[in-house]
Design a protein around this motif. Sequence first.
Motif, PDB file in Angstrom:
ATOM      1  N   HIS A  13       0.858  -1.179   0.000  1.00 19.11           N
ATOM      2  CA  HIS A  13       0.000   0.000   0.000  1.00 19.11           C
ATOM      3  C   HIS A  13       0.894   1.230   0.000  1.00 19.11           C
ATOM      4  O   HIS A  13       1.860   1.307   0.766  1.00 19.11           O
ATOM      5  N   SER A  14       0.562   2.205  -0.831  1.00 22.19           N
ATOM      6  CA  SER A  14       1.444   3.354  -1.022  1.00 22.19           C
ATOM      7  C   SER A  14       1.688   4.124   0.274  1.00 22.19           C
ATOM      8  O   SER A  14       2.809   4.587   0.518  1.00 22.19           O
ATOM      9  N   ALA A  15       0.667   4.269   1.127  1.00 23.43           N
ATOM     10  CA  ALA A  15       0.860   5.011   2.380  1.00 23.43           C
ATOM     11  C   ALA A  15       1.873   4.308   3.273  1.00 23.43           C
ATOM     12  O   ALA A  15       2.702   4.952   3.922  1.00 23.43           O
ATOM     13  N   ARG A  16       1.817   2.977   3.309  1.00 24.16           N
ATOM     14  CA  ARG A  16       2.753   2.235   4.157  1.00 24.16           C
ATOM     15  C   ARG A  16       4.146   2.218   3.539  1.00 24.16           C
ATOM     16  O   ARG A  16       5.148   2.283   4.269  1.00 24.16           O
ATOM     17  N   ILE A  17       4.243   2.141   2.212  1.00 22.51           N
ATOM     18  CA  ILE A  17       5.547   2.206   1.548  1.00 22.51           C
ATOM     19  C   ILE A  17       6.169   3.581   1.793  1.00 22.51           C
ATOM     20  O   ILE A  17       7.368   3.697   2.087  1.00 22.51           O
ATOM     21  N   TRP A  18       5.368   4.618   1.691  1.00 23.92           N
ATOM     22  CA  TRP A  18       5.850   5.979   1.951  1.00 23.92           C
ATOM     23  C   TRP A  18       6.376   6.075   3.382  1.00 23.92           C
ATOM     24  O   TRP A  18       7.416   6.682   3.639  1.00 23.92           O
TER      25      TRP A  18
END
Length: 262
Positions: A13-18
């Motif tokens: 998930h992009s938020a967690r990768i960020w």
Amino acid sequence: MADKRPIRTDIPHSARIWNYWLGGRDYYEADRMAGEAGVAGYPEIKAMAIQSRQFLIRAVQYLAADAGIRQFLDIGTGLPTMQNTHEVAQAAAPDSRIVYVDNDPLVLAHARALLVNTTDEGVTTYLEADFHQPDVILADARNVLNFSKPIAVLFIGVLGHARSYGEVRRVVDAMMDGVPSGSYLALNDGATDDRAYVRMCENYAKTGGVPYNPRSSAEITGIFEGLELVEPGVVPINHWRTDEAAHGIRGTSAWGGVGRKP
């Protein structure tokens, strides 16, 4: 109402990768692997993540301290990290009111615990909504914000998840149509000026995560059509109200700016 959707730990998930790129701890193994793959293909991505956060901080400081804005609508806020919008705004103006918007269950769980008001005078809250639904966001935000006074609308690194540029324009135009004169738009997004970054985004789309579609710098600039741009306009985010351009530091592959609704 509690969010009953399951948190998918097997799909990045992009938020967690960020969060991983920013040095946080709120991610799963699938996110770490996708994040490491991104770094391998585009080593500058960690620096871009930090620069995006620094752009947010400078933009909110400008809006609260210089432009006199006291209401903020942060759409697609992601996981709480360092110097979140409410902390920056309320440090400059203790009576600032901040509404965070996201639709990811993990983000919402963290919001309940960590996005806590920092002053007695201000308000910090969150609502569950998808940025593709501006009418829902505007309706719910009216419960907290005064729509007779200017509001800063923030889209920080999220509009690339829109499927098309037309959808980006529809969402932003609807949001800015819904806020009063004197309101501001602050946004940044990944740009297509570096082929290695574009390739990283293409590879991420193959992981099962929601694809992220970088736009050209001209398209990002076009999102501000009809608004009065704050100097220095729409530029690489590490050049926005810094001296890095003057010192010859290369612009990052993310562009952003701040514009005022006449």
